[in-house]
Design an enzyme around this catalytic site. Structure first.
Site, PDB file in Angstrom:
ATOM      1  N   LEU A 115       0.817  -1.211   0.000  1.00 37.49           N
ATOM      2  CA  LEU A 115       0.000   0.000   0.000  1.00 37.49           C
ATOM      3  C   LEU A 115       0.854   1.266   0.000  1.00 37.49           C
ATOM      4  O   LEU A 115       0.503   2.260  -0.648  1.00 37.49           O
ATOM      5  CB  LEU A 115      -0.926  -0.015   1.217  1.00 37.49           C
ATOM      6  CG  LEU A 115      -1.974   1.088   1.309  1.00 37.49           C
ATOM      7  CD1 LEU A 115      -2.929   1.040   0.122  1.00 37.49           C
ATOM      8  CD2 LEU A 115      -2.746   0.962   2.621  1.00 37.49           C
ATOM      9  N   HIS A 118       1.934   3.545  -2.996  1.00 42.96           N
ATOM     10  CA  HIS A 118       1.087   4.615  -3.528  1.00 42.96           C
ATOM     11  C   HIS A 118       1.279   5.833  -2.631  1.00 42.96           C
ATOM     12  O   HIS A 118       0.688   5.932  -1.555  1.00 42.96           O
ATOM     13  CB  HIS A 118      -0.376   4.165  -3.549  1.00 42.96           C
ATOM     14  CG  HIS A 118      -0.602   2.941  -4.378  1.00 42.96           C
ATOM     15  ND1 HIS A 118      -0.712   2.978  -5.751  1.00 42.96           N
ATOM     16  CD2 HIS A 118      -0.702   1.630  -4.029  1.00 42.96           C
ATOM     17  CE1 HIS A 118      -0.890   1.752  -6.215  1.00 42.96           C
ATOM     18  NE2 HIS A 118      -0.887   0.921  -5.198  1.00 42.96           N
ATOM     19  N   GLN A 126       0.542   4.347  10.760  1.00 40.52           N
ATOM     20  CA  GLN A 126       0.405   2.911  11.017  1.00 40.52           C
ATOM     21  C   GLN A 126       0.796   2.567  12.451  1.00 40.52           C
ATOM     22  O   GLN A 126       1.691   3.181  13.035  1.00 40.52           O
ATOM     23  CB  GLN A 126       1.282   2.119  10.043  1.00 40.52           C
ATOM     24  CG  GLN A 126       1.147   0.605  10.184  1.00 40.52           C
ATOM     25  CD  GLN A 126       1.802  -0.139   9.040  1.00 40.52           C
ATOM     26  OE1 GLN A 126       1.990   0.408   7.961  1.00 40.52           O
ATOM     27  NE2 GLN A 126       2.147  -1.392   9.261  1.00 40.52           N
ATOM     28  N   ARG A 130       7.167  -1.046  17.273  1.00 40.46           N
ATOM     29  CA  ARG A 130       8.291  -0.661  18.127  1.00 40.46           C
ATOM     30  C   ARG A 130       7.770  -0.248  19.503  1.00 40.46           C
ATOM     31  O   ARG A 130       8.445  -0.411  20.513  1.00 40.46           O
ATOM     32  CB  ARG A 130       9.067   0.492  17.492  1.00 40.46           C
ATOM     33  CG  ARG A 130      10.337   0.865  18.245  1.00 40.46           C
ATOM     34  CD  ARG A 130      11.011   2.067  17.622  1.00 40.46           C
ATOM     35  NE  ARG A 130      12.250   2.397  18.302  1.00 40.46           N
ATOM     36  CZ  ARG A 130      12.875   3.560  18.192  1.00 40.46           C
ATOM     37  NH1 ARG A 130      12.359   4.510  17.411  1.00 40.46           N
ATOM     38  NH2 ARG A 130      13.991   3.791  18.834  1.00 40.46           N
ATOM     39  N   ARG A 193       9.616  -7.677  17.829  1.00 38.58           N
ATOM     40  CA  ARG A 193       8.784  -7.668  16.622  1.00 38.58           C
ATOM     41  C   ARG A 193       9.467  -8.367  15.450  1.00 38.58           C
ATOM     42  O   ARG A 193       8.816  -8.743  14.477  1.00 38.58           O
ATOM     43  CB  ARG A 193       8.422  -6.238  16.233  1.00 38.58           C
ATOM     44  CG  ARG A 193       9.608  -5.372  15.830  1.00 38.58           C
ATOM     45  CD  ARG A 193       9.174  -3.985  15.400  1.00 38.58           C
ATOM     46  NE  ARG A 193      10.302  -3.065  15.296  1.00 38.58           N
ATOM     47  CZ  ARG A 193      10.224  -1.858  14.755  1.00 38.58           C
ATOM     48  NH1 ARG A 193       9.083  -1.425  14.258  1.00 38.58           N
ATOM     49  NH2 ARG A 193      11.287  -1.074  14.713  1.00 38.58           N
ATOM     50  N   HIS A 215      -7.079   5.690  -9.197  1.00 36.01           N
ATOM     51  CA  HIS A 215      -5.983   4.892  -9.747  1.00 36.01           C
ATOM     52  C   HIS A 215      -5.744   3.632  -8.917  1.00 36.01           C
ATOM     53  O   HIS A 215      -5.605   2.523  -9.457  1.00 36.01           O
ATOM     54  CB  HIS A 215      -4.703   5.726  -9.792  1.00 36.01           C
ATOM     55  CG  HIS A 215      -3.462   4.904  -9.945  1.00 36.01           C
ATOM     56  ND1 HIS A 215      -3.145   4.245 -11.120  1.00 36.01           N
ATOM     57  CD2 HIS A 215      -2.476   4.601  -9.058  1.00 36.01           C
ATOM     58  CE1 HIS A 215      -2.010   3.583 -10.955  1.00 36.01           C
ATOM     59  NE2 HIS A 215      -1.587   3.778  -9.716  1.00 36.01           N
ATOM     60  N   ARG A 220      -5.271  -2.055  -7.657  1.00 33.50           N
ATOM     61  CA  ARG A 220      -5.209  -3.044  -6.584  1.00 33.50           C
ATOM     62  C   ARG A 220      -6.381  -4.015  -6.563  1.00 33.50           C
ATOM     63  O   ARG A 220      -6.486  -4.844  -5.651  1.00 33.50           O
ATOM     64  CB  ARG A 220      -5.090  -2.325  -5.237  1.00 33.50           C
ATOM     65  CG  ARG A 220      -3.747  -1.617  -5.068  1.00 33.50           C
ATOM     66  CD  ARG A 220      -2.583  -2.572  -5.256  1.00 33.50           C
ATOM     67  NE  ARG A 220      -1.285  -1.922  -5.048  1.00 33.50           N
ATOM     68  CZ  ARG A 220      -0.120  -2.536  -5.126  1.00 33.50           C
ATOM     69  NH1 ARG A 220      -0.077  -3.822  -5.420  1.00 33.50           N
ATOM     70  NH2 ARG A 220       1.003  -1.878  -4.937  1.00 33.50           N
TER      71      ARG A 220
END
Length: 265
Positions: A115, A118, A126, A130, A193, A215, A220
């Site tokens: 993702l 783009h 996000q 951490r 992680r 677009h 996608r």
């Protein structure tokens, strides 16, 4: 380990200040455009994205009504027809004023890595692993995988062991002991992680303007796109068609592929 499904929630859309627009239109002689609002032709909530796109387009050509621009002798009164012409004439810059924000929940880092390719017209926030310590490993399985009993047994066992290792490390590092500084927790959580699979489900806020959305929706959901992101953008497309049908109504959906009448707007 728990099974999850990708989810889409629209959390923000454009909100037009009609008083400010009216003030501007009064100065330039285009007040008649807002009379459509009084007649109910411009809905103050549902169609704000479409109204903003139309406003930006008409400002470009001073096409509020015939005669304001001596070169304009007639104008389209119907919004669907007007925005349809915007798409057909590839006047995509108008669409960049209109953005939507989504919470994308239970999506894998496989998906988010694709993702973020783009970038124009996009903002991303996000969940940070951490800072956020994993207490389980939520995971999405496609239908074809769930139909394979041996695969599911082995995959579930592996994910459970990885999950157990997360708990072991937290205990081994004493992260829940009294007095452990947050900086130390962050340092060790960042290390932990690395032992989470790329398919672990996460979440993000993703904002994109309509030009980018058109677009990305096509790209996608294409047959060659990754299967999870195809599923996600089908949900996004369904949401956008309800929110702004005049901006996304030209798509035809065939076997999950969103094909626009007007490409590269």
């Amino acid at each position: 380990m728990k099974k999850v499904e990708p989810q889409v929630r629209l959390v923000a859309r454009p909100q037009v200040d009609y008083d400010a627009i009216a003030d501007y239109l009064e100065e330039v002689g285009g007040a008649a455009w807002l009379e459509r609002f009084d007649r109910g032709e411009l809905d103050a909530h549902l169609n704000d994205p479409q109204n903003l796109a139309e406003f930006a387009g008409r400002l470009c050509y001073r096409s509020w009504e015939p005669g304001l621009n001596p070169n304009v002798t007639r104008v389209r009164k119907d919004q669907d027809a007007y925005l349809g012409n915007i798409l057909a004439s590839l006047h995509g810059s108008v669409l960049e004023h209109v953005s939507f924000s989504f919470v994308l929940h239970n999506v894998s880092r496989v998906l988010t890595h694709e993702l973020i390719r783009h970038r124009p017209g996009v903002a991303v926030s996000q969940e940070s692993l951490r800072f956020v310590r994993l207490t389980d490993l939520p995971f999405w399985f496609p239908d074809w995988a769930e139909d394979d009993p041996e695969l599911m047994e082995r995959a579930t066992e592996m994910l459970q062991r990885m999950e157990e290792f997360q708990f072991w490390m937290a205990e081994h590092f004493g992260l829940d002991d009294e007095g452990v500084k947050f900086a130390e927790k962050k340092h060790k959580t960042s290390f932990m992680r690395r032992f989470a699979p790329e398919g672990v489900a996460t979440g993000l806020v993703w904002t994109a303007n309509v030009r980018t959305l058109r677009h990305t929706l096509e790209a996608r959901t294409a047959p060659g796109a990754e299967e999870e992101i195809r599923l996600l953008f089908n949900l996004i497309g369904e949401t956008l068609q309800k929110e702004a049908p005049a901006l996304f109504g030209d798509y035809v959906v065939e076997d999950g592929v969103w094909v626009p009448k007007h490409r590269k707007v």
